[in-house]
Enzyme design. Structure first.
Site, PDB file in Angstrom:
ATOM      1  N   ASN A  47       0.826  -1.220   0.000  1.00  0.00           N
ATOM      2  CA  ASN A  47       0.000   0.000   0.000  1.00  0.00           C
ATOM      3  C   ASN A  47       0.859   1.268   0.000  1.00  0.00           C
ATOM      4  O   ASN A  47       0.398   2.332   0.400  1.00  0.00           O
ATOM      5  CB  ASN A  47      -0.905   0.005   1.230  1.00  0.00           C
ATOM      6  N   HIS A 137     -13.806  -2.866   6.802  1.00  0.00           N
ATOM      7  CA  HIS A 137     -12.566  -3.546   7.193  1.00  0.00           C
ATOM      8  C   HIS A 137     -12.706  -4.238   8.556  1.00  0.00           C
ATOM      9  O   HIS A 137     -13.462  -3.800   9.422  1.00  0.00           O
ATOM     10  CB  HIS A 137     -11.455  -2.489   7.280  1.00  0.00           C
ATOM     11  N   GLU A 179     -15.896   3.112   4.983  1.00  0.00           N
ATOM     12  CA  GLU A 179     -14.591   3.488   4.431  1.00  0.00           C
ATOM     13  C   GLU A 179     -14.831   4.471   3.288  1.00  0.00           C
ATOM     14  O   GLU A 179     -15.859   4.388   2.614  1.00  0.00           O
ATOM     15  CB  GLU A 179     -13.854   2.249   3.893  1.00  0.00           C
ATOM     16  N   SER A 183     -10.829  -1.171   0.866  1.00  0.00           N
ATOM     17  CA  SER A 183      -9.473  -1.720   0.780  1.00  0.00           C
ATOM     18  C   SER A 183      -9.355  -2.878  -0.192  1.00  0.00           C
ATOM     19  O   SER A 183      -8.294  -3.090  -0.763  1.00  0.00           O
ATOM     20  CB  SER A 183      -9.014  -2.170   2.166  1.00  0.00           C
ATOM     21  N   ASP A 208     -13.350   5.925   7.469  1.00  0.00           N
ATOM     22  CA  ASP A 208     -12.002   5.347   7.459  1.00  0.00           C
ATOM     23  C   ASP A 208     -11.361   5.704   6.118  1.00  0.00           C
ATOM     24  O   ASP A 208     -11.789   5.239   5.063  1.00  0.00           O
ATOM     25  CB  ASP A 208     -12.112   3.820   7.644  1.00  0.00           C
ATOM     26  N   HIS A 211      -7.169   4.252   2.715  1.00  0.00           N
ATOM     27  CA  HIS A 211      -6.658   4.126   1.344  1.00  0.00           C
ATOM     28  C   HIS A 211      -6.901   5.381   0.496  1.00  0.00           C
ATOM     29  O   HIS A 211      -6.569   5.399  -0.679  1.00  0.00           O
ATOM     30  CB  HIS A 211      -7.267   2.893   0.673  1.00  0.00           C
ATOM     31  N   LYS A 238       0.426   3.665   4.864  1.00  0.00           N
ATOM     32  CA  LYS A 238       0.119   3.335   3.459  1.00  0.00           C
ATOM     33  C   LYS A 238       0.714   4.443   2.581  1.00  0.00           C
ATOM     34  O   LYS A 238       1.923   4.481   2.421  1.00  0.00           O
ATOM     35  CB  LYS A 238      -1.385   3.124   3.316  1.00  0.00           C
TER      36      LYS A 238
END
Ligand SMILES: Cc1ncc(COP(=O)(O)O)c(C=O)c1O
Length: 385
Positions: A47, A137, A179, A183, A208, A211, A238
């Site tokens: 990542n 997640h 998120e 992910s 979240d 990413h 990441k």
């Protein structure tokens, strides 16, 4: 002894189901390369989206902070105090996320697992009404489980379904947990629409940004900038190339967590080296628009290439591109063939992803050279062979 027998049985079952996970030793011979079993492979699974983990400025600042502050943080922050440099770093993180304040944690998993129960305490603890995206997640689930909450799950990114589920609970304190970039699917949540739903129902939106941070949004600030008022969590291991996580939000929220979040109160502060690397990453990330554009154009080319071979990439629109293969053994075989072609992309299997949706998860980096990326595209043909 029953304990050893139970462990053996669990591992045998994982083997039979092609779900056994193993730790593989690797070396890092250069940016975006991994040395596995003596072979150099293009790393298409980490990542490290902007390649910052190998950036000289991050390494230098990490070393500098070790020299200034030591190898370890010595104790939890409420015990030993907080380095001025770390407080300043939190101010910079808050500015980056356009919030009033921020608080650093040792890991994203820890932040989600520890912060959610503290927030739910404000609304009845285990009785809190929590609406979660089905594909959230594991660490978000861990936070709900730690609080004893029974989540009300809406279909993935289906905001009409969320509204339908939340509507009967008008007037009660609610949380929406999701998120901003998923992910494993690499698709995005509509953060502005989520914020509007949260406003309409007086719900707390918890986003979240693991990413999205560093990769999406203006200057890489993430997608939460479209959702003012959200409680924002993001990771620093990441795109930031270091380790750890942050919570960003109002000063009152951060003050509350300092008082009530056990995972903050009872955990040793992040090491100076990590904070130094994050400090250097913050100098670089806002100016990396060229790298972000390259990432997005490469991801689009990869999706197109996979489509040429009839491989489904779901709704990916980011640097994370899933190649859906279905059964676990197919995904594992594809991983091996790709590895033989010089590319490391990992098979992701249930329970990390839903049954029947085992896949290779490609995670691109702007640090791949053009030649690396062309080799990756050339290798795609072996996946479905
Ligand atoms: C969406 C999401 N949240 C949280 C985490 C956990 O972050 P960390 O790796 O810093 O523990 C991850 C890690 O992959 C993630 O993908």
């Amino acid at each position: 002894m029953w304990f050893d027998d139970a462990i053996d049985a669990a591992l045998d079952q994982a083997d039979r189901e092609h779900r056994r996970r193993r730790i593989r030793p690797v070396a890092i011979p250069g940016p975006r390369l991994v040395l596995v079993d003596g072979r150099q492979l293009i790393d298409a699974c980490s990542n490290d989206y902007l390649g910052l983990s190998q950036h000289p400025a991050l390494k230098a600042r990490a070393i500098e902070w070790v020299e200034r502050f030591g190898a370890g943080a010595r104790a939890a922050r409420l015990v030993t105090g907080t380095l001025e440099a770390v407080s300043e770093l939190e101010v910079r993180l808050a500015q980056f996320k356009q919030t009033e304040a921020a608080l650093i944690f040792n890991a994203g998993y820890q932040a989600n697992a520890a912060v959610l129960p503290a927030l739910f305490e404000l609304a009845g603890g285990r009785d809190a009404l929590v609406f979660s995206d089905r594909l959230n997640h594991a660490s978000l689930h861990a936070g709900c489980a730690a609080a004893g909450v029974r989540q009300i799950r809406f279909r993935h990114n289906d905001l009409a379904h969320l509204e339908e589920l939340i509507a009967p609970h008008a007037g009660k304190p609610c949380f929406i947990v999701t998120e901003s970039v998923f992910s494993m699917d690499g698709d995005r949540a509509d953060t502005a629409a989520l914020a509007a739903i949260a406003r309409r129902h007086d719900a707390v939106l918890y986003l979240d940004e693991a990413h999205a941070t560093g990769v999406l949004g203006p200057q890489g600030r993430g997608l939460a900038v479209a959702a003012p008022g959200a409680v924002v969590m993001g990771t620093l291991g990441k795109a930031f190339g270091a380790a750890g996580a942050y919570i960003a939000g109002s000063q009152a929220l951060i003050d509350y967590l300092v008082n009530r979040c056990a995972g903050f109160i009872y955990s040793t502060a992040p090491a100076p080296a990590v904070c130094g690397a994050v400090d250097a990453a913050l100098d670089l990330i806002p100016a990396m628009d060229g790298e972000r554009a390259l990432l997005m154009s490469r991801a689009a080319r990869l999706r197109q290439r996979l489509a040429e071979f009839g491989i489904n990439t779901l709704a990916s629109s980011t640097q994370i591109v899933p190649a859906i293969l279905g059964a676990e053994d197919k995904a594992l075989a594809a991983q091996q063939r790709l590895e033989a072609a010089g590319v490391l992309a990992i098979a992701i299997r249930p329970p990390t992803v839903p049954e029947g949706l085992a896949r290779l998860r490609f995670a691109l980096s702007s640090a791949h050279s053009d030649a690396d990326f062309e080799q990756l595209l050339d290798a795609i043909g072996v996946i479905g062979a």
